[in-house]
Motif scaffolding. Structure first.
Motif, short mmCIF file in Angstrom:
data_model
loop_
_atom_site.label_atom_id
_atom_site.label_comp_id
_atom_site.label_asym_id
_atom_site.label_seq_id
_atom_site.Cartn_x
_atom_site.Cartn_y
_atom_site.Cartn_z
N ILE A 144 0.88 -1.16 0.00
CA ILE A 144 0.00 0.00 0.00
C ILE A 144 0.93 1.22 0.00
CG2 ILE A 144 -1.79 1.29 1.22
CD1 ILE A 144 -2.80 -1.44 0.42
N VAL A 145 0.78 2.07 -1.01
CA VAL A 145 1.61 3.28 -1.08
C VAL A 145 0.73 4.50 -0.89
CG1 VAL A 145 3.29 2.17 -2.61
CG2 VAL A 145 1.42 3.49 -3.60
N GLU A 146 1.33 5.57 -0.45
CA GLU A 146 0.61 6.82 -0.25
C GLU A 146 1.00 7.81 -1.34
OE1 GLU A 146 1.37 8.14 3.75
OE2 GLU A 146 -0.01 6.65 4.59
N TRP A 147 -0.01 8.27 -2.05
CA TRP A 147 0.18 9.22 -3.14
C TRP A 147 -0.27 10.60 -2.64
CZ3 TRP A 147 -3.51 9.25 -7.95
CH2 TRP A 147 -3.12 10.27 -8.82
N PRO A 148 0.68 11.50 -2.41
CA PRO A 148 0.30 12.84 -1.93
C PRO A 148 -0.29 13.67 -3.06
CG PRO A 148 2.68 12.70 -2.21
CD PRO A 148 2.13 11.34 -2.53
N LYS A 149 -1.51 14.14 -2.85
CA LYS A 149 -2.20 14.98 -3.82
C LYS A 149 -2.61 16.26 -3.11
CE LYS A 149 -5.12 13.08 -6.67
NZ LYS A 149 -6.27 12.36 -7.23
N PRO A 150 -2.86 17.33 -3.86
CA PRO A 150 -3.28 18.58 -3.21
C PRO A 150 -4.54 18.42 -2.36
CG PRO A 150 -2.66 18.99 -5.49
CD PRO A 150 -2.64 17.49 -5.30
N ALA A 151 -5.45 17.54 -2.76
CA ALA A 151 -6.69 17.37 -2.01
C ALA A 151 -6.55 16.40 -0.85
CB ALA A 151 -7.79 16.87 -2.95
N GLY A 152 -5.36 15.81 -0.69
CA GLY A 152 -5.13 14.87 0.39
C GLY A 152 -4.43 13.61 -0.12
N THR A 153 -3.95 12.82 0.79
CA THR A 153 -3.22 11.62 0.44
C THR A 153 -4.17 10.50 0.04
OG1 THR A 153 -1.44 12.23 1.94
CG2 THR A 153 -1.56 9.92 1.30
N VAL A 154 -3.81 9.80 -1.04
CA VAL A 154 -4.60 8.67 -1.53
C VAL A 154 -3.77 7.41 -1.34
CG1 VAL A 154 -5.65 7.63 -3.59
CG2 VAL A 154 -5.77 10.11 -3.25
N GLU A 155 -4.39 6.39 -0.79
CA GLU A 155 -3.71 5.10 -0.64
C GLU A 155 -4.01 4.23 -1.84
OE1 GLU A 155 -4.73 3.34 3.12
OE2 GLU A 155 -3.33 4.64 4.19
N LEU A 156 -2.96 3.64 -2.39
CA LEU A 156 -3.08 2.77 -3.55
C LEU A 156 -2.47 1.41 -3.22
CD1 LEU A 156 -1.82 5.26 -6.28
CD2 LEU A 156 -4.20 4.67 -5.78
N GLU A 157 -3.20 0.36 -3.54
CA GLU A 157 -2.66 -0.99 -3.37
C GLU A 157 -2.11 -1.46 -4.70
OE1 GLU A 157 -3.88 -5.58 -2.13
OE2 GLU A 157 -5.40 -4.01 -2.07
N ILE A 158 -0.90 -2.02 -4.67
CA ILE A 158 -0.26 -2.53 -5.88
C ILE A 158 -0.85 -3.92 -6.16
CG2 ILE A 158 1.93 -3.13 -7.00
CD1 ILE A 158 1.68 -0.14 -6.09
N LEU A 159 -1.52 -4.04 -7.32
CA LEU A 159 -2.17 -5.31 -7.68
C LEU A 159 -1.34 -6.12 -8.68
CD1 LEU A 159 -5.85 -4.11 -8.18
CD2 LEU A 159 -4.81 -5.12 -6.13
N LYS A 160 -0.70 -5.43 -9.60
CA LYS A 160 0.01 -6.13 -10.68
C LYS A 160 1.14 -5.25 -11.20
CE LYS A 160 -1.12 -8.47 -15.04
NZ LYS A 160 -2.22 -8.74 -16.00
N ILE A 161 2.26 -5.88 -11.55
CA ILE A 161 3.40 -5.18 -12.14
C ILE A 161 3.78 -5.91 -13.42
CG2 ILE A 161 5.77 -4.36 -11.81
CD1 ILE A 161 5.23 -4.65 -8.73
N GLU A 162 3.86 -5.17 -14.51
CA GLU A 162 4.20 -5.76 -15.81
C GLU A 162 5.35 -5.02 -16.46
OE1 GLU A 162 0.35 -6.51 -18.14
OE2 GLU A 162 -0.19 -4.94 -16.68
N VAL A 163 6.03 -5.74 -17.35
CA VAL A 163 7.10 -5.11 -18.13
C VAL A 163 6.55 -4.69 -19.47
CG1 VAL A 163 9.36 -5.42 -19.18
CG2 VAL A 163 8.83 -6.46 -16.99
#
Length: 163
Positions: A144-163
């Motif tokens: 779970i990563v935190e994405w800082p945005k002007p309207a507040g921090t959004v938490e994102l879960e990493i589901l898939k990583i592709e090349v």
């Protein structure tokens, strides 16, 4: 003819427009991004040649000055390009990988981390130095990563990583 873009002496040679600003960030490019820069260079070289060959028919030399300025910018970006080949496999988010995430509301999105010139956020292509890319870098599936945005921090879960 607009004299702001011509030499005062004879009106036949466009003044050099100021160069476009160059980013302070390292110019990392994907193979696709490098190919796009080279293609843009070819298109601009052809446009400059066409405009120079047809100058006697031009009432306004501004398009030539713009094309020359844009070509200088692309040439500068090509000369500073640092090719980063995406990894063979993706166990963590890195430059050139595509990551699928889900926010706290269950909304999914896909992002590919690319160089500045290749970035097109509306198409999910995000620059490596953007706040979103910095939040995603080095994350692995399940993080779970935190994405800082002007309207507040959004938490994102990493589901898939592709090349």
């Amino acid at each position: 003819m607009n004299k702001a873009f011509t030499k005062e002496e004879d009106g036949s040679t466009p003044e050099r427009l100021p160069d476009l600003p160059i980013s302070e960030h390292p110019n990392h490019v994907t193979p696709r991004g490098l190919a796009q820069l080279r293609e843009r260079q070819s298109v601009l070289e052809a446009e400059v040649a066409r405009l120079r060959n047809n100058r006697e028919f031009l009432d306004d030399l501004y398009p030539l000055a713009v094309a020359e300025r844009d070509l200088r910018y692309i040439e500068a970006r090509l000369s500073s390009a640092i090719l980063v080949t995406p990894p063979d496999s993706a166990s963590q988010v890195s430059f050139g990988t595509t990551v699928t995430v889900e926010d706290e509301n269950g909304k999914r999105a896909r992002y590919t981390i690319v160089g500045e010139d290749e970035a097109a956020p509306e198409n999910g292509l995000i620059a490596a130095f953007s706040p979103l890319a910095r939040a995603l870098m080095e994350a692995v599936i399940g993080d779970i990563v935190e994405w800082p945005k002007p309207a507040g921090t959004v938490e994102l879960e990493i589901l898939k990583i592709e090349v």
